[in-house]
Design a protein around this motif. Sequence first.
Motif, PDB file in Angstrom:
ATOM      1  N   ASN A 115       0.826  -1.200   0.000  1.00 29.23           N
ATOM      2  CA  ASN A 115       0.000   0.000   0.000  1.00 29.23           C
ATOM      3  C   ASN A 115       0.863   1.254   0.000  1.00 29.23           C
ATOM      4  OD1 ASN A 115      -2.677   1.431   0.458  1.00 29.23           O
ATOM      5  ND2 ASN A 115      -1.533   2.082   2.253  1.00 29.23           N
ATOM      6  N   LEU A 138      -0.935  -1.399  -5.594  1.00 31.43           N
ATOM      7  CA  LEU A 138      -2.160  -1.371  -4.796  1.00 31.43           C
ATOM      8  C   LEU A 138      -3.035  -2.589  -5.063  1.00 31.43           C
ATOM      9  CD1 LEU A 138      -2.716   2.453  -5.060  1.00 31.43           C
ATOM     10  CD2 LEU A 138      -2.209   1.183  -2.958  1.00 31.43           C
ATOM     11  N   ALA A 174      -1.627  -5.081  -2.788  1.00 31.05           N
ATOM     12  CA  ALA A 174      -2.052  -4.824  -1.408  1.00 31.05           C
ATOM     13  C   ALA A 174      -3.454  -5.358  -1.161  1.00 31.05           C
ATOM     14  CB  ALA A 174      -2.002  -3.328  -1.096  1.00 31.05           C
ATOM     15  N   MET A 182      -7.103   0.956   1.801  1.00 28.10           N
ATOM     16  CA  MET A 182      -6.289   0.432   0.706  1.00 28.10           C
ATOM     17  C   MET A 182      -7.107   0.361  -0.578  1.00 28.10           C
ATOM     18  SD  MET A 182      -4.096  -2.531   2.555  1.00 28.10           S
ATOM     19  CE  MET A 182      -3.100  -2.169   3.986  1.00 28.10           C
TER      20      MET A 182
END
Length: 192
Positions: free
Chosen positions: A70, A89, A92, A102
């Motif tokens: 993140n 991302l 994540a 997130m």
Amino acid sequence: MEEKNTGQFTVGAGFKTAVAAKKATKLSPKSSAAWNTLGRVERSRYRYDQAREAFSTAIDLNEDNIYAWNNLGLTLLELGLFQEAVNALEEATSRGKPSGYMWNNLGIAYEHLDMLDEARVAYEQGGVAGSVAAKASRKRLEGVNTIHLATVADESGAVIDEAAVVEEMVNRDVPVVDDSADVAAVDDKGDS
């Protein structure tokens, strides 16, 4: 610069914080958390290359460290590297149990690439996970997407050019929002 206590360590531009974070990586060089902490400190000091390197080291040590993924994504966003940010991302949010913020961060990255359907899904996931920021982002995105450049009829049946109406609203600085849900402007707690 004011320092902020996050419960784990103090983040700020202070030299002591940076020294402590670097010391932690020397004392525990195989600690993904220590490298993630160093990255957060470096990012807070706008030292993005050093932050990126620290987050990458944290990920190399533990590829399931969703916080490092993140934070790497946020750093890449700040550098304007939107596709790389999306990649980080997505990592994540695909591992473990990601927090709502997130998902919100992923939605923001998608928006930078004009991937609005993907952004909408990410914001929905963030909302389900409890992120007020993701709910607000979805609401904002829907406000943007509800402007249709077409023609409509008013109550009298007269045809109105919706583009002209939108232009008039913009000229008068009238906000175009979907107020179907009451969303407070509060951010999530935790790593952002």
